[in-house]
Design a protein around this motif. Sequence first.
Motif, PDB file in Angstrom:
ATOM      1  N   ARG A 261     -17.627 148.724  53.141  1.00  0.00           N
ATOM      2  CA  ARG A 261     -17.073 149.885  52.428  1.00  0.00           C
ATOM      3  C   ARG A 261     -17.908 151.125  52.702  1.00  0.00           C
ATOM      4  O   ARG A 261     -17.360 152.203  53.004  1.00  0.00           O
ATOM      5  CB  ARG A 261     -17.039 149.603  50.923  1.00  0.00           C
ATOM      6  CG  ARG A 261     -16.426 150.733  50.122  1.00  0.00           C
ATOM      7  CD  ARG A 261     -16.734 150.626  48.665  1.00  0.00           C
ATOM      8  NE  ARG A 261     -18.175 150.851  48.480  1.00  0.00           N
ATOM      9  CZ  ARG A 261     -18.820 150.616  47.345  1.00  0.00           C
ATOM     10  NH1 ARG A 261     -18.194 150.118  46.310  1.00  0.00           N
ATOM     11  NH2 ARG A 261     -20.106 150.857  47.251  1.00  0.00           N
ATOM     12  N   ASP A 262     -19.233 150.992  52.615  1.00  0.00           N
ATOM     13  CA  ASP A 262     -20.094 152.151  52.850  1.00  0.00           C
ATOM     14  C   ASP A 262     -19.985 152.631  54.294  1.00  0.00           C
ATOM     15  O   ASP A 262     -19.990 153.843  54.558  1.00  0.00           O
ATOM     16  CB  ASP A 262     -21.549 151.809  52.507  1.00  0.00           C
ATOM     17  CG  ASP A 262     -21.769 151.613  51.012  1.00  0.00           C
ATOM     18  OD1 ASP A 262     -20.875 152.001  50.221  1.00  0.00           O
ATOM     19  OD2 ASP A 262     -22.822 151.057  50.624  1.00  0.00           O
TER      20      ASP A 262
ATOM     21  N   ARG B 133     -16.808 154.558  54.577  1.00  0.00           N
ATOM     22  CA  ARG B 133     -16.921 155.878  53.951  1.00  0.00           C
ATOM     23  C   ARG B 133     -17.695 156.847  54.848  1.00  0.00           C
ATOM     24  O   ARG B 133     -17.356 158.014  54.945  1.00  0.00           O
ATOM     25  CB  ARG B 133     -17.619 155.786  52.626  1.00  0.00           C
ATOM     26  CG  ARG B 133     -16.729 155.252  51.526  1.00  0.00           C
ATOM     27  CD  ARG B 133     -17.436 155.298  50.191  1.00  0.00           C
ATOM     28  NE  ARG B 133     -16.599 154.797  49.145  1.00  0.00           N
ATOM     29  CZ  ARG B 133     -17.012 154.504  47.931  1.00  0.00           C
ATOM     30  NH1 ARG B 133     -18.290 154.643  47.611  1.00  0.00           N
ATOM     31  NH2 ARG B 133     -16.181 154.068  47.019  1.00  0.00           N
ATOM     32  N   ARG B 134     -18.742 156.336  55.501  1.00  0.00           N
ATOM     33  CA  ARG B 134     -19.538 157.208  56.363  1.00  0.00           C
ATOM     34  C   ARG B 134     -18.768 157.631  57.603  1.00  0.00           C
ATOM     35  O   ARG B 134     -18.934 158.742  58.097  1.00  0.00           O
ATOM     36  CB  ARG B 134     -20.833 156.506  56.783  1.00  0.00           C
ATOM     37  CG  ARG B 134     -21.905 156.627  55.723  1.00  0.00           C
ATOM     38  CD  ARG B 134     -23.219 156.036  56.168  1.00  0.00           C
ATOM     39  NE  ARG B 134     -23.271 154.663  55.617  1.00  0.00           N
ATOM     40  CZ  ARG B 134     -23.665 153.607  56.264  1.00  0.00           C
ATOM     41  NH1 ARG B 134     -24.085 153.681  57.494  1.00  0.00           N
ATOM     42  NH2 ARG B 134     -23.651 152.430  55.692  1.00  0.00           N
TER      43      ARG B 134
ATOM     44  N   GLY C 180     -15.617 158.069  57.709  1.00  0.00           N
ATOM     45  CA  GLY C 180     -14.513 158.891  57.291  1.00  0.00           C
ATOM     46  C   GLY C 180     -13.195 158.165  57.250  1.00  0.00           C
ATOM     47  O   GLY C 180     -12.154 158.770  57.036  1.00  0.00           O
ATOM     48  N   THR C 181     -13.162 156.904  57.456  1.00  0.00           N
ATOM     49  CA  THR C 181     -11.925 156.132  57.397  1.00  0.00           C
ATOM     50  C   THR C 181     -11.688 155.724  55.948  1.00  0.00           C
ATOM     51  O   THR C 181     -12.581 155.188  55.311  1.00  0.00           O
ATOM     52  CB  THR C 181     -12.034 154.861  58.263  1.00  0.00           C
ATOM     53  OG1 THR C 181     -12.515 155.205  59.551  1.00  0.00           O
ATOM     54  CG2 THR C 181     -10.701 154.161  58.361  1.00  0.00           C
ATOM     55  N   PRO C 182     -10.483 156.011  55.440  1.00  0.00           N
ATOM     56  CA  PRO C 182     -10.207 155.667  54.039  1.00  0.00           C
ATOM     57  C   PRO C 182     -10.066 154.194  53.817  1.00  0.00           C
ATOM     58  O   PRO C 182      -9.803 153.386  54.549  1.00  0.00           O
ATOM     59  CB  PRO C 182      -8.920 156.369  53.699  1.00  0.00           C
ATOM     60  CG  PRO C 182      -8.323 156.836  54.971  1.00  0.00           C
ATOM     61  CD  PRO C 182      -9.379 156.755  56.025  1.00  0.00           C
TER      62      PRO C 182
END
Length: 99
Positions: free
Chosen positions: A90-91, A94-95, A97-99
Amino acid sequence: MTILSGIVTGLITTISAPFRWIYNWLVGNSLVPDLVNGSSGCVTSLRTGLRRSRCGADWIVARVNQMRLLALIAVTTLRIKVAVRVIAVRDKARRSGTP
């Protein structure tokens, strides 16, 4: 009289000898004392066996509880490892930029 008393005594001795032998075998030397000793030994061994089986049952319960705790630890450890990997993915998402 002496001959007659000798015959009667011999007859009584002859008739009573098997009965004295069976009484001696049953009560005096062998059967009844052996039965009593065997019965008390059997009761003692049953009591000892019950104690052992109770100790054995306690050991089995303790072993099952130990296995349950080890399984719980393994499942909890696996859950934590999976959670750590999911959080890492998940992190990373997020880094990037993919939802």
